[in-house]
Motif scaffolding. Sequence first.
Motif, short mmCIF file in Angstrom:
data_model
loop_
_atom_site.label_atom_id
_atom_site.label_comp_id
_atom_site.label_asym_id
_atom_site.label_seq_id
_atom_site.Cartn_x
_atom_site.Cartn_y
_atom_site.Cartn_z
N SER A 164 109.70 -122.31 9.39
CA SER A 164 110.41 -121.75 10.55
C SER A 164 111.89 -122.09 10.52
O SER A 164 112.72 -121.29 10.94
CB SER A 164 109.77 -122.24 11.86
OG SER A 164 109.86 -123.63 11.98
N LYS B 233 102.75 -117.44 12.69
CA LYS B 233 102.69 -118.88 12.96
C LYS B 233 104.05 -119.56 12.81
O LYS B 233 104.26 -120.65 13.31
CB LYS B 233 101.66 -119.55 12.06
CG LYS B 233 102.03 -119.54 10.60
CD LYS B 233 100.99 -120.21 9.73
CE LYS B 233 101.45 -120.07 8.30
NZ LYS B 233 101.16 -121.17 7.49
N GLU B 234 105.00 -118.91 12.12
CA GLU B 234 106.34 -119.48 11.95
C GLU B 234 107.29 -119.07 13.07
O GLU B 234 108.32 -119.70 13.26
CB GLU B 234 106.93 -119.05 10.60
CG GLU B 234 106.17 -119.52 9.39
CD GLU B 234 106.16 -121.04 9.21
OE1 GLU B 234 107.05 -121.72 9.74
OE2 GLU B 234 105.23 -121.54 8.55
N LYS B 235 106.96 -118.01 13.79
CA LYS B 235 107.84 -117.55 14.88
C LYS B 235 107.74 -118.53 16.05
O LYS B 235 106.65 -118.89 16.47
CB LYS B 235 107.46 -116.15 15.34
CG LYS B 235 107.77 -115.08 14.32
CD LYS B 235 107.38 -113.71 14.80
CE LYS B 235 107.64 -112.70 13.70
NZ LYS B 235 107.17 -111.37 14.04
N ASN B 236 108.90 -118.94 16.55
CA ASN B 236 108.94 -119.84 17.68
C ASN B 236 110.02 -119.37 18.66
O ASN B 236 110.61 -118.31 18.47
CB ASN B 236 109.15 -121.29 17.22
CG ASN B 236 110.43 -121.47 16.41
OD1 ASN B 236 111.38 -120.71 16.55
ND2 ASN B 236 110.44 -122.47 15.56
N ASN C 105 114.56 -119.19 10.64
CA ASN C 105 115.45 -119.17 11.79
C ASN C 105 116.92 -119.30 11.38
O ASN C 105 117.79 -118.69 12.01
CB ASN C 105 115.08 -120.28 12.79
CG ASN C 105 113.79 -119.98 13.50
OD1 ASN C 105 113.37 -118.83 13.60
ND2 ASN C 105 113.14 -121.01 14.00
#
Length: 154
Positions: free
Chosen positions: A6, A35-38, A10
């Motif tokens: 992430s 699962k990496e998107k925050n 990002n």
Amino acid sequence: MRIRDSVSYNSMIDGYVKYGTIDSAREMFDSMPMKEKNLISWNSMISGYARWEGGLYIARALFQKMPERDLISWNCMIDGCVKCGKMDDAQALFDEMPKKDVVSWANMIDGYAKIGRVDIARALFDEMPERDVVVCNAMMAGYLKNGNCTIRTY
């Protein structure tokens, strides 16, 4: 990079947004595993799209899809609406916010002052639970911009 996480995603998204290549940022965002998107990923995309009127619709669609939102998410959307002169949309978001901070209030005060609605800006200013120098300056700038000041010399 062979291993992406992430932080690397990002960093790239933020770089593309800051450089003004929102299409490349979107490609990177869309290629990220879910699962990496925050919040950082989502907020970067929203702030990138909300900077221009044509992107505000896309920013709003992303905002609606977000699995969770924070103050930054809400403030990015409000700021985008204000910058595009869409105060009805900004007000609707502001009213819907679960929690407001000084940035939220300052954006709204500044937006109403920019469209000449100093009366609404002042009502918001008076309603604020807490003020700081930024909000006071936004209110004073609104008065000045709209010719509502008197300079007194003693």
